[in-house]
Design an enzyme around this catalytic site. Structure first.
Site, PDB file in Angstrom:
ATOM      1  N   GLY A  69      -8.563   5.645   6.682  1.00  0.00           N
ATOM      2  CA  GLY A  69      -9.403   5.619   7.864  1.00  0.00           C
ATOM      3  C   GLY A  69      -8.843   4.670   8.917  1.00  0.00           C
ATOM      4  N   ALA A  70      -8.232   3.567   8.460  1.00  0.00           N
ATOM      5  CA  ALA A  70      -7.772   2.552   9.410  1.00  0.00           C
ATOM      6  C   ALA A  70      -6.262   2.385   9.455  1.00  0.00           C
ATOM      7  CB  ALA A  70      -8.437   1.214   9.085  1.00  0.00           C
ATOM      8  N   SER A  71      -5.543   2.851   8.433  1.00  0.00           N
ATOM      9  CA  SER A  71      -4.081   2.805   8.525  1.00  0.00           C
ATOM     10  C   SER A  71      -3.487   4.006   7.816  1.00  0.00           C
ATOM     11  CB  SER A  71      -3.529   1.500   7.947  1.00  0.00           C
ATOM     12  OG  SER A  71      -3.547   1.531   6.545  1.00  0.00           O
ATOM     13  N   THR A  72      -2.202   4.219   8.075  1.00  0.00           N
ATOM     14  CA  THR A  72      -1.518   5.346   7.429  1.00  0.00           C
ATOM     15  C   THR A  72      -0.136   4.882   6.991  1.00  0.00           C
ATOM     16  OG1 THR A  72      -0.983   7.692   7.641  1.00  0.00           O
ATOM     17  CG2 THR A  72      -0.560   6.345   9.581  1.00  0.00           C
ATOM     18  N   GLN A  73       0.333   5.407   5.846  1.00  0.00           N
ATOM     19  CA  GLN A  73       1.599   4.961   5.282  1.00  0.00           C
ATOM     20  C   GLN A  73       2.557   6.128   5.081  1.00  0.00           C
ATOM     21  OE1 GLN A  73      -1.208   2.414   5.283  1.00  0.00           O
ATOM     22  NE2 GLN A  73      -1.495   3.788   3.571  1.00  0.00           N
ATOM     23  N   GLU A 125       0.842  -1.203   0.000  1.00  0.00           N
ATOM     24  CA  GLU A 125       0.000   0.000   0.000  1.00  0.00           C
ATOM     25  C   GLU A 125       0.879   1.256   0.000  1.00  0.00           C
ATOM     26  OE1 GLU A 125      -2.645   0.131   3.309  1.00  0.00           O
ATOM     27  OE2 GLU A 125      -3.880   1.721   2.463  1.00  0.00           O
TER      28      GLU A 125
HETATM   29  N1  LIG Z   1     -14.163  13.175   0.770  1.00  0.00           N
HETATM   30  C1  LIG Z   1     -13.562  12.420   1.680  1.00  0.00           C
HETATM   31  C2  LIG Z   1     -13.303  11.061   1.401  1.00  0.00           C
HETATM   32  C3  LIG Z   1     -12.674  10.294   2.369  1.00  0.00           C
HETATM   33  N2  LIG Z   1     -12.320  10.842   3.567  1.00  0.00           N
HETATM   34  C4  LIG Z   1     -11.632  10.040   4.586  1.00  0.00           C
HETATM   35  O1  LIG Z   1     -10.465   9.476   4.022  1.00  0.00           O
HETATM   36  C5  LIG Z   1     -10.230   8.232   4.647  1.00  0.00           C
HETATM   37  C6  LIG Z   1     -10.078   7.211   3.548  1.00  0.00           C
HETATM   38  O2  LIG Z   1      -9.690   6.027   4.116  1.00  0.00           O
HETATM   39  P1  LIG Z   1      -9.857   4.629   3.379  1.00  0.00           P
HETATM   40  O3  LIG Z   1     -11.297   4.267   3.278  1.00  0.00           O
HETATM   41  O4  LIG Z   1      -9.064   4.655   2.147  1.00  0.00           O
HETATM   42  O5  LIG Z   1      -9.219   3.681   4.478  1.00  0.00           O
HETATM   43  P2  LIG Z   1      -7.898   2.790   4.510  1.00  0.00           P
HETATM   44  O6  LIG Z   1      -8.346   1.406   4.185  1.00  0.00           O
HETATM   45  O7  LIG Z   1      -6.948   3.355   3.485  1.00  0.00           O
HETATM   46  O8  LIG Z   1      -7.362   2.922   5.900  1.00  0.00           O
HETATM   47  C7  LIG Z   1     -11.384   7.954   5.588  1.00  0.00           C
HETATM   48  O9  LIG Z   1     -11.024   8.330   6.898  1.00  0.00           O
HETATM   49  C8  LIG Z   1     -12.459   8.880   5.060  1.00  0.00           C
HETATM   50  O10 LIG Z   1     -13.362   9.292   6.080  1.00  0.00           O
HETATM   51  C9  LIG Z   1     -12.570  12.170   3.822  1.00  0.00           C
HETATM   52  O11 LIG Z   1     -12.196  12.650   4.893  1.00  0.00           O
HETATM   53  N3  LIG Z   1     -13.197  12.941   2.882  1.00  0.00           N
HETATM   54 CA   LIG Z   2      -6.912   4.236   1.480  1.00  0.00          CA
END
Ligand SMILES: Nc1ccn([C@@H]2O[C@H](COP(=O)(O)OP(=O)(O)O)[C@@H](O)[C@H]2O)c(=O)n1
Ligand SMILES: [Ca+2]
Length: 497
Positions: free
Chosen positions: A203-207, A174
């Site tokens: 939302g759940a991890s950061t890189q 990722e």
């Molecule tokens: N327009 C948007 C779209 C996504 N987001 C946020 O961006 C993050 C996207 O994370 P993700 O669904 O890709 O999660 P991971 O699987 O990458 O950790 C989430 O915390 C969403 O709430 C946001 O703040 N504003």
């Molecule tokens: Ca993501």
């Protein structure tokens, strides 16, 4: 003798032989140059396509990429032509109803069917990559995660594309594919330029991924990813922090506060006047916090805000471990990190949050950014709601936390300073394509970035046409001179008639 005849004899170019030679010569040159130009004229573009589904923890997005079909070894530029946001939550949220996970993708897949020309459907690769949401579900309940993948696979196979599989990406993949995307789109890889680091906040991890001169992979090899791209070797440092995406970080921060005792949580990361009744079960329903669940707690608690940036930052810092480090240097939680080396592109939630807060300009001094955020967090919840009537309240309520978390992660976690903060650029797209891991993932799986620099033609098209033209003119002049014996003699003296 008539005056006309006199003229002709005086001017040797007016003999029929030279006129014919000249005309043939001119026609030959025009024909040669025309052929040179036409032969190399770009043909009407035909495109190939690739589709990647980014199954994130909070939502799924579909991306369509296209690139010129006739370029050898697929060396043409790959661009994002379309994206589609799947309605509803991420696929990991369908653990108790997996079929719905598959169904949720249908609308965007139908859109993709429309967007990709019919005759390309069967040869268009389709990938689904899941990130931290599914990593967490897989840790918690691998049977449920397998079922979600099964359902998703069945749904995707119904479409006419060339389905290439659905899987969970590792944290290294990722992080490193995000880095590939950013540097590919910036044309840094092909040109062998200094690369840009990649910061991805989900939302759940950061890189975090970057090339550092003081990291060759020997210290903490698990953070090392090597690539050979266009003839250059890259030794990348990358790390993915599971649970440190902004949504899980919020859970951890809240869980930390609610340990003070059941009842009410007065949260400095939420606006004064904010108050909601929340469910303990929902809060602790994640492997990131489940071990902190207080015993014998009531079903609900009252979550209220008092909007204090400094206190909020203090709470957020409590979810980081800054003490354990068995390496020469660490970011946090005992994870090795070499010296930061910029520039950096920060995307996904980094961009969404900072853009909402009007704080994407990193030439603003970090202290000023903190002041602005302090004011924002202290603004009463009623006022915030009035200013942003169209934003979903759940998201609106969390921007103070999210902004504070981003600054804390960058400065306390990754060790960005007031100086190096300006090396970061908050970005959403580069040249029309979203920054994220999906493009790098597809480029890698389709072998679209060659390990060695491709041989380029020795001359650009314009240079080639000019040289052909000059040679043609020279040959023509030589030819004319070779016919000199046939030229009519010109006398140096005017002829006496
Ligand atoms: N327009 C948007 C779209 C996504 N987001 C946020 O961006 C993050 C996207 O994370 P993700 O669904 O890709 O999660 P991971 O699987 O990458 O950790 C989430 O915390 C969403 O709430 C946001 O703040 N504003
Ligand atoms: Ca993501």
């Amino acid at each position: 003798m008539s005056a006309q005849r006199e003229m002709k004899e005086k001017n040797p170019w007016h003999t029929p032989v030279t006129i014919i030679i000249t005309v043939i010569g001119v026609i030959a040159i025009v024909a040669l140059v025309t052929v040179a130009v036409l032969q190399n004229r770009p043909l009407p573009q035909k495109y190939k396509y690739g589709i990647v589904l980014d199954a994130g923890s909070s939502h799924t997005a579909l991306y369509i990429y296209e690139w010129p079909a006739e370029k050898d070894n697929n060396t043409g530029r790959v661009e994002q032509t379309h994206s589609c946001k799947v309605k509803g939550p991420g696929i990991s949220s369908y653990a108790s109803n997996p079929l719905k996970a598959g169904e949720s993708l249908r609308e965007c897949m139908q859109e993709a069917e429309q967007r990709v020309p019919g005759k390309r459907h069967h040869e268009t690769p389709l990938y689904l990559g899941a990130t931290a949401g599914m990593r967490l579900l897989n840790m918690e309940n691998s049977v449920a995660s397998d079922k979600v993948f099964q359902a998703v696979e069945e749904a995707l196979k119904k479409f006419p594309f060339s389905y290439q599989g659905a899987r969970i990406l590792s944290g290294q993949e990722e992080g490193s594919f995000g880095w590939v995307t950013v540097n590919y789109l910036d044309d840094r890889l092909k040109q062998g330029l200094e690369t840009t680091g990649a910061l991805d906040l989900g939302g759940a991890s950061t890189q975090i991924s970057f090339v550092s001169d003081n990291y060759n992979g020997s210290e903490s090899p698990r953070n090392s990813v090597t690539f050979r791209l266009y003839g250059n070797d890259y030794n990348l440092y990358t790390h993915s922090f599971l649970c440190y995406g902004k949504d899980q970080a919020l859970r951890m921060t809240l869980a930390h506060q609610s340990q003070a005792g059941p009842g009410t949580v007065l949260d400095p990361c939420f606006h004064p006047g904010y108050t909601e009744t929340k469910n303990y079960l929902v809060l602790y329903d994640s492997p990131c916090v489940s071990d902190r669940k207080p015993q014998g707690a009531p079903a609900t608690f009252n979550h209220s805000g008092n909007g204090n940036f400094l206190e909020c930052q203090k709470n957020i810092k409590s979810i980081f471990d800054f003490n354990s480090c068995k390496y020469s240097q660490c970011s946090f939680n005992g994870v090795f990190q070499p010296l930061l080396q910029g520039p950096f592109g920060a995307f996904s939630a980094y961009y969404f949050v900072m853009n909402f807060l009007n704080l994407t300009n990193t030439s603003i001094p970090l202290d000023t950014v903190k002041e602005k955020l302090k004011d924002y967090c202290a603004t009463p919840w009623n006022q915030i709601r009035q200013q942003h009537p169209n934003i979903k309240l759940k998201y609106l309520a969390e921007y103070c936390f999210a902004g504070t978390y981003i600054l804390t992660l960058l400065t306390e976690g990754y060790n960005f300073t007031s100086e190096s903060y300006s090396d970061i650029k908050f970005i959403e797209k580069i040249k029309g394509s979203d920054a994220g891991w999906t493009l790098g993932y597809m480029l890698n799986l389709t072998n679209m970035i060659p390990a060695e620099a491709p041989d380029s033609p020795p001359l650009p098209h314009a240079g080639y046409v000019s040289i052909v033209s000059i040679i043609a003119v020279l040959i023509f002049i030589l030819f004319i001179f070779s016919l000199r014996p046939l030229w009519p003699r010109c006398s140096k003296h005017p002829q006496i008639v």
